[in-house]
Design a protein around this motif. Structure first.
Motif, PDB file in Angstrom:
ATOM      1  N   LEU A   1       0.830  -1.205   0.000  1.00 49.25           N
ATOM      2  CA  LEU A   1       0.000   0.000   0.000  1.00 49.25           C
ATOM      3  C   LEU A   1       0.864   1.254   0.000  1.00 49.25           C
ATOM      4  O   LEU A   1       0.607   2.211  -0.732  1.00 49.25           O
ATOM      5  CB  LEU A   1      -0.927  -0.004   1.223  1.00 49.25           C
ATOM      6  N   ALA A   2       1.905   1.248   0.822  1.00 47.64           N
ATOM      7  CA  ALA A   2       2.777   2.418   0.924  1.00 47.64           C
ATOM      8  C   ALA A   2       3.543   2.650  -0.372  1.00 47.64           C
ATOM      9  O   ALA A   2       3.808   3.806  -0.747  1.00 47.64           O
ATOM     10  CB  ALA A   2       3.759   2.246   2.085  1.00 47.64           C
ATOM     11  N   SER A   3       3.897   1.581  -1.077  1.00 45.15           N
ATOM     12  CA  SER A   3       4.676   1.712  -2.308  1.00 45.15           C
ATOM     13  C   SER A   3       3.815   2.028  -3.516  1.00 45.15           C
ATOM     14  O   SER A   3       4.325   2.404  -4.568  1.00 45.15           O
ATOM     15  CB  SER A   3       5.454   0.412  -2.572  1.00 45.15           C
ATOM     16  N   GLY A   4       2.488   1.865  -3.369  1.00 48.48           N
ATOM     17  CA  GLY A   4       1.601   2.076  -4.500  1.00 48.48           C
ATOM     18  C   GLY A   4       1.357   0.828  -5.318  1.00 48.48           C
ATOM     19  O   GLY A   4       0.641   0.851  -6.318  1.00 48.48           O
TER      20      GLY A   4
ATOM     21  N   GLU B   1      -8.641   0.108  -6.656  1.00 47.52           N
ATOM     22  CA  GLU B   1      -8.543  -1.226  -7.243  1.00 47.52           C
ATOM     23  C   GLU B   1      -9.036  -2.283  -6.252  1.00 47.52           C
ATOM     24  O   GLU B   1      -8.936  -2.109  -5.035  1.00 47.52           O
ATOM     25  CB  GLU B   1      -7.099  -1.533  -7.640  1.00 47.52           C
ATOM     26  N   THR B   2      -9.547  -3.383  -6.809  1.00 51.37           N
ATOM     27  CA  THR B   2     -10.052  -4.489  -5.989  1.00 51.37           C
ATOM     28  C   THR B   2      -9.125  -5.694  -6.149  1.00 51.37           C
ATOM     29  O   THR B   2      -8.724  -6.034  -7.273  1.00 51.37           O
ATOM     30  CB  THR B   2     -11.482  -4.875  -6.411  1.00 51.37           C
ATOM     31  N   TYR B   3      -8.821  -6.341  -5.035  1.00 50.96           N
ATOM     32  CA  TYR B   3      -7.896  -7.476  -5.039  1.00 50.96           C
ATOM     33  C   TYR B   3      -8.558  -8.650  -4.314  1.00 50.96           C
ATOM     34  O   TYR B   3      -9.143  -8.475  -3.237  1.00 50.96           O
ATOM     35  CB  TYR B   3      -6.591  -7.103  -4.342  1.00 50.96           C
ATOM     36  N   SER B   4      -8.432  -9.840  -4.899  1.00 51.03           N
ATOM     37  CA  SER B   4      -9.023 -11.023  -4.271  1.00 51.03           C
ATOM     38  C   SER B   4      -8.021 -11.663  -3.328  1.00 51.03           C
ATOM     39  O   SER B   4      -6.809 -11.641  -3.576  1.00 51.03           O
ATOM     40  CB  SER B   4      -9.452 -12.043  -5.339  1.00 51.03           C
TER      41      SER B   4
ATOM     42  N   PRO C   1      -4.853 -16.279   6.079  1.00 51.20           N
ATOM     43  CA  PRO C   1      -4.155 -15.147   6.685  1.00 51.20           C
ATOM     44  C   PRO C   1      -4.292 -13.862   5.878  1.00 51.20           C
ATOM     45  O   PRO C   1      -4.248 -12.766   6.444  1.00 51.20           O
ATOM     46  CB  PRO C   1      -2.704 -15.620   6.750  1.00 51.20           C
ATOM     47  N   VAL C   2      -4.482 -13.984   4.562  1.00 48.03           N
ATOM     48  CA  VAL C   2      -4.698 -12.786   3.742  1.00 48.03           C
ATOM     49  C   VAL C   2      -6.034 -12.147   4.112  1.00 48.03           C
ATOM     50  O   VAL C   2      -6.128 -10.924   4.281  1.00 48.03           O
ATOM     51  CB  VAL C   2      -4.664 -13.136   2.240  1.00 48.03           C
ATOM     52  N   ARG C   3      -7.066 -12.958   4.235  1.00 52.96           N
ATOM     53  CA  ARG C   3      -8.382 -12.420   4.616  1.00 52.96           C
ATOM     54  C   ARG C   3      -8.326 -11.791   6.007  1.00 52.96           C
ATOM     55  O   ARG C   3      -8.920 -10.733   6.253  1.00 52.96           O
ATOM     56  CB  ARG C   3      -9.442 -13.525   4.574  1.00 52.96           C
ATOM     57  N   GLU C   4      -7.617 -12.452   6.932  1.00 54.50           N
ATOM     58  CA  GLU C   4      -7.500 -11.901   8.290  1.00 54.50           C
ATOM     59  C   GLU C   4      -6.768 -10.564   8.273  1.00 54.50           C
ATOM     60  O   GLU C   4      -7.172  -9.612   8.953  1.00 54.50           O
ATOM     61  CB  GLU C   4      -6.765 -12.896   9.184  1.00 54.50           C
ATOM     62  N   ALA C   5      -5.698 -10.478   7.489  1.00 53.84           N
ATOM     63  CA  ALA C   5      -4.953  -9.227   7.398  1.00 53.84           C
ATOM     64  C   ALA C   5      -5.800  -8.147   6.732  1.00 53.84           C
ATOM     65  O   ALA C   5      -5.794  -6.981   7.157  1.00 53.84           O
ATOM     66  CB  ALA C   5      -3.662  -9.449   6.613  1.00 53.84           C
ATOM     67  N   MET C   6      -6.540  -8.508   5.708  1.00 52.11           N
ATOM     68  CA  MET C   6      -7.388  -7.543   5.026  1.00 52.11           C
ATOM     69  C   MET C   6      -8.520  -7.053   5.937  1.00 52.11           C
ATOM     70  O   MET C   6      -8.909  -5.891   5.887  1.00 52.11           O
ATOM     71  CB  MET C   6      -7.977  -8.168   3.752  1.00 52.11           C
TER      72      MET C   6
ATOM     73  N   GLU D   1     -12.037  -1.873   1.859  1.00 49.03           N
ATOM     74  CA  GLU D   1     -13.417  -2.236   2.159  1.00 49.03           C
ATOM     75  C   GLU D   1     -13.742  -3.551   1.462  1.00 49.03           C
ATOM     76  O   GLU D   1     -13.171  -3.863   0.412  1.00 49.03           O
ATOM     77  CB  GLU D   1     -14.380  -1.136   1.709  1.00 49.03           C
ATOM     78  N   THR D   2     -14.638  -4.312   2.060  1.00 49.49           N
ATOM     79  CA  THR D   2     -15.004  -5.613   1.517  1.00 49.49           C
ATOM     80  C   THR D   2     -15.954  -5.448   0.336  1.00 49.49           C
ATOM     81  O   THR D   2     -16.919  -4.682   0.406  1.00 49.49           O
ATOM     82  CB  THR D   2     -15.674  -6.478   2.596  1.00 49.49           C
ATOM     83  N   VAL D   3     -15.680  -6.160  -0.743  1.00 47.07           N
ATOM     84  CA  VAL D   3     -16.557  -6.192  -1.915  1.00 47.07           C
ATOM     85  C   VAL D   3     -17.078  -7.622  -2.041  1.00 47.07           C
ATOM     86  O   VAL D   3     -16.294  -8.535  -2.330  1.00 47.07           O
ATOM     87  CB  VAL D   3     -15.807  -5.798  -3.202  1.00 47.07           C
ATOM     88  N   PRO D   4     -18.354  -7.863  -1.758  1.00 49.26           N
ATOM     89  CA  PRO D   4     -18.891  -9.229  -1.774  1.00 49.26           C
ATOM     90  C   PRO D   4     -18.562  -9.971  -3.070  1.00 49.26           C
ATOM     91  O   PRO D   4     -18.706  -9.427  -4.174  1.00 49.26           O
ATOM     92  CB  PRO D   4     -20.404  -9.006  -1.630  1.00 49.26           C
ATOM     93  N   ASN D   5     -18.095 -11.201  -2.893  1.00 49.71           N
ATOM     94  CA  ASN D   5     -17.787 -12.116  -3.997  1.00 49.71           C
ATOM     95  C   ASN D   5     -16.639 -11.648  -4.887  1.00 49.71           C
ATOM     96  O   ASN D   5     -16.389 -12.239  -5.936  1.00 49.71           O
ATOM     97  CB  ASN D   5     -19.032 -12.351  -4.874  1.00 49.71           C
ATOM     98  N   ARG D   6     -15.935 -10.594  -4.486  1.00 49.09           N
ATOM     99  CA  ARG D   6     -14.828 -10.111  -5.320  1.00 49.09           C
ATOM    100  C   ARG D   6     -13.522  -9.977  -4.524  1.00 49.09           C
ATOM    101  O   ARG D   6     -12.452 -10.241  -5.049  1.00 49.09           O
ATOM    102  CB  ARG D   6     -15.184  -8.765  -5.946  1.00 49.09           C
ATOM    103  N   GLY D   7     -13.610  -9.523  -3.297  1.00 49.44           N
ATOM    104  CA  GLY D   7     -12.398  -9.352  -2.507  1.00 49.44           C
ATOM    105  C   GLY D   7     -12.412  -8.064  -1.717  1.00 49.44           C
ATOM    106  O   GLY D   7     -13.403  -7.754  -1.044  1.00 49.44           O
ATOM    107  N   PHE D   8     -11.352  -7.292  -1.838  1.00 50.75           N
ATOM    108  CA  PHE D   8     -11.209  -6.069  -1.048  1.00 50.75           C
ATOM    109  C   PHE D   8     -10.767  -4.923  -1.958  1.00 50.75           C
ATOM    110  O   PHE D   8      -9.835  -5.070  -2.754  1.00 50.75           O
ATOM    111  CB  PHE D   8     -10.171  -6.272   0.063  1.00 50.75           C
TER     112      PHE D   8
END
Length: 233
Positions: free
Chosen positions: A48-51, A57-60, A74-79, A89-96
């Motif tokens: 995030l800091a590096s861009g 953008e949305t990432y799964s 662990p990715v979901r927990e960190a997100m 923010e959470t985007v249902p069925n897509r990721g964050f």
């Protein structure tokens, strides 16, 4: 009237309870999933800091998990942790989705940081001797070295380290914790903005040294002016 039972000795006819031995003290590591989550969270903060992870953008979670070589959990927990901080923010069925900070968000964060940090610096500037400020010089120099490399994630870490140790001179752990939380918010991706370039990073980094110079000289007027400009940047 029954006689009172003395608390100093056992009741007659009753076997005294067996005293349990204290548990042996031995090193104990945390469950692996927590250390993995912490590593993933740190990696996501760097991205995030590096861009690398851009605002809007949305990432799964599965794709990020593949990138970091871990499971999706662990990715979901960190997100989720980042979501609680308002970074994604959470985007249902897509990721964050990376929400990013608007100019208003950043201005408000800078205002809060100024309210926390500047009074603390001015109070310290009235009492601490010059040599205490010089102890922080290596940290200030480190931010410049990383900035010259154009390493935005590395600079974010070095910048927080400098401010953490600077405010740590107050001895107020809660102040340091809150200030660090606001600092992280200030380092979040900007909506519609580009990541800071090398020149901007170096300019920001060199302000640390100028601030230490003013504190060492006891020039509180310059301290306040530099601190406000630095935090606003």
């Amino acid at each position: 009237m029954e006689s009172a039972i003395s608390v100093a000795g056992p009741v007659a006819g009753r076997v005294p309870p067996r005293r349990r031995s204290p548990l042996p003290v031995r090193p104990r590591s945390l469950p692996k999933r927590y250390s993995v989550r912490a590593q993933v969270l740190a990696a996501l903060r760097d991205a995030l800091a590096s861009g690398e992870l851009a605002a809007g953008e949305t990432y799964s979670a599965p794709l990020l998990a593949e990138r970091y070589g871990v499971s999706a959990t662990p990715v979901r927990e960190a997100m989720q942790r980042l979501a609680s901080e308002g970074v994604v923010e959470t985007v249902p069925n897509r990721g964050f989705r990376v929400t990013g900070r608007s100019q208003r968000d950043l201005a408000e964060v800078a205002e809060v940081r100024a309210a926390l940090e500047i009074p603390a610096l001015l109070a310290l500037g009235r009492t601490l001797p010059r040599e205490r400020w010089e102890e922080l010089r290596p940290l200030a120099d480190a931010t410049v070295r990383v900035a010259l490399l154009g390493d935005r994630a590395g600079y974010a870490d070095a910048d927080r380290a400098f401010h953490r140790e600077l405010l740590g001179l107050t001895g107020n752990r809660h102040l340091v914790a809150v200030a660090q939380e606001m600092h992280r918010k200030a380092q979040s991706p900007r909506v519609g903005g580009r990541p800071a370039g090398c020149v901007e990073l170096v300019t920001n980094a060199r302000q640390h040294g100028f601030l230490l110079d003013a504190l060492a000289c006891g020039d509180l007027v310059t301290v306040e002016r530099l601190a406000r400009a630095h935090l606003a940047a």
